[in-house]
Design an enzyme around this catalytic site. Sequence first.
Site, mmCIF file in Angstrom:
data_model
loop_
_atom_site.group_PDB
_atom_site.id
_atom_site.type_symbol
_atom_site.label_atom_id
_atom_site.label_comp_id
_atom_site.label_asym_id
_atom_site.label_seq_id
_atom_site.Cartn_x
_atom_site.Cartn_y
_atom_site.Cartn_z
ATOM 1 N N ASP A 234 -4.131 -11.483 5.697
ATOM 2 C CA ASP A 234 -3.906 -10.038 5.712
ATOM 3 C C ASP A 234 -2.404 -9.783 5.633
ATOM 4 O OD1 ASP A 234 -5.396 -7.280 6.566
ATOM 5 O OD2 ASP A 234 -3.350 -7.360 7.353
ATOM 6 N N ASN A 242 2.989 1.108 0.718
ATOM 7 C CA ASN A 242 2.392 2.146 -0.118
ATOM 8 C C ASN A 242 2.957 3.526 0.194
ATOM 9 O OD1 ASN A 242 0.679 0.723 -1.814
ATOM 10 N ND2 ASN A 242 -1.006 0.707 -0.341
ATOM 11 N N HIS A 247 1.934 3.615 -4.559
ATOM 12 C CA HIS A 247 0.861 2.651 -4.813
ATOM 13 C C HIS A 247 1.208 1.681 -5.937
ATOM 14 C CE1 HIS A 247 -2.125 4.250 -2.045
ATOM 15 N NE2 HIS A 247 -1.721 5.468 -2.389
ATOM 16 N N ASP A 251 0.741 -2.299 -5.793
ATOM 17 C CA ASP A 251 0.063 -3.131 -6.792
ATOM 18 C C ASP A 251 0.925 -4.316 -7.200
ATOM 19 O OD1 ASP A 251 -2.060 -1.401 -6.705
ATOM 20 O OD2 ASP A 251 -1.600 -0.399 -8.607
ATOM 21 N N GLU A 277 -5.702 -5.092 1.180
ATOM 22 C CA GLU A 277 -4.667 -6.119 1.279
ATOM 23 C C GLU A 277 -5.188 -7.355 2.002
ATOM 24 O OE1 GLU A 277 -4.122 -3.504 4.971
ATOM 25 O OE2 GLU A 277 -4.832 -3.310 2.921
#
Length: 361
Positions: A234, A242, A247, A251, A277
């Site tokens: 994680d 973000n 975003h 990515d 994630e």
Amino acid sequence: MPTLRQILYGDVTFLEGEEYRAFQFRFLTVLMLAGAVVTGLLLLGVATGINTIDTLHVVSMAIFMSLSLLLWLGLRGRPHLLLKLAWMYEAVCMAEYTSALYMVSADEMRVIWYFTNIPGVYILLGQKAGMLISLATMLGLAVGNAYLPQPYSINAMATLLVALFYLGAFFHIYGARSMSYFVRMRESNQRLRHLASHDPLTDLLNAGAYYATCDQLIHLAQRHHQQFSVLFVDLDHFKKINDTYGHEAGDIVLKAVSKSMLNVVRQSDAVGRIGGEEFSVFLPDTDLAGAHKLAEHMRQEIEDLMPQIATQRLCITASIGIATSDQVGESMAAIQRRADQAMYEAKQLGRNRVSCFATTA
């Protein structure tokens, strides 16, 4: 009790993408058995006096029938011998057809066996072999006709040669187009399967495909009494990335992390993106020590990424939980829960670390 399919083909399996090879294997099997059965019926006709065939050719037919059955037994359950046995069967067939051509002169239609041979050669041995056999057959008939007990007329021979040329050309063109179509369809199906089983952003296995793969790997591990391990990865503070950079930046980070993880794992391992994630890694034949070593390497690689967003580089870290299992009947859901717990323990201990949740045998 074995099924008819098992009796004919043996215990054989073919992988995805080997559909044409599976067809060739079954086609050759049926061809061998059909040749042996038809020849056996003709021999039965000779034995009962229904038809009369030269004694030498009767011997040739008996040899052909025996070799066909032996080659079938050699092929049964052994698809890796397909090409070798196909060439051997072609040699046996050509010898039998030539025997009939010279020894059964009363049958004007005996030459038809050369025509039935051409399609099988193209199917089993390919275009180059098909062209070679077609030209060799034409040359053999043209030269050998003068030595037959009852030679074909010039007009009949011309018709035979033109028909053989047409048949060879037809299957050459048809075979080329068919194989081209098959290859395109196979590649298209592979792309569709890839799209259906992989995450479009990271190109890792999606959750459904990942867990299906893990179930198969667990089954193999339990069959061979091997340990396996699962990593739950994680990314730390990913929501902040973000929220702060957008975003698109998120990515970029996910793609970089995914590529880094794939560079660390082995080819036999499975890596999946199971959440935004969140990632999971299945490690076959891996104990706790091996899993911890790989997880620590992965954690360090992620920390060293420093992907560039606009004008600055971001420090990305990950918390990784490990669970191992060597218990009979261990499910993926159970070991994944323990890996998840270990990951949360890593979070509570300060993040950017590896935590283990080991089971007792």
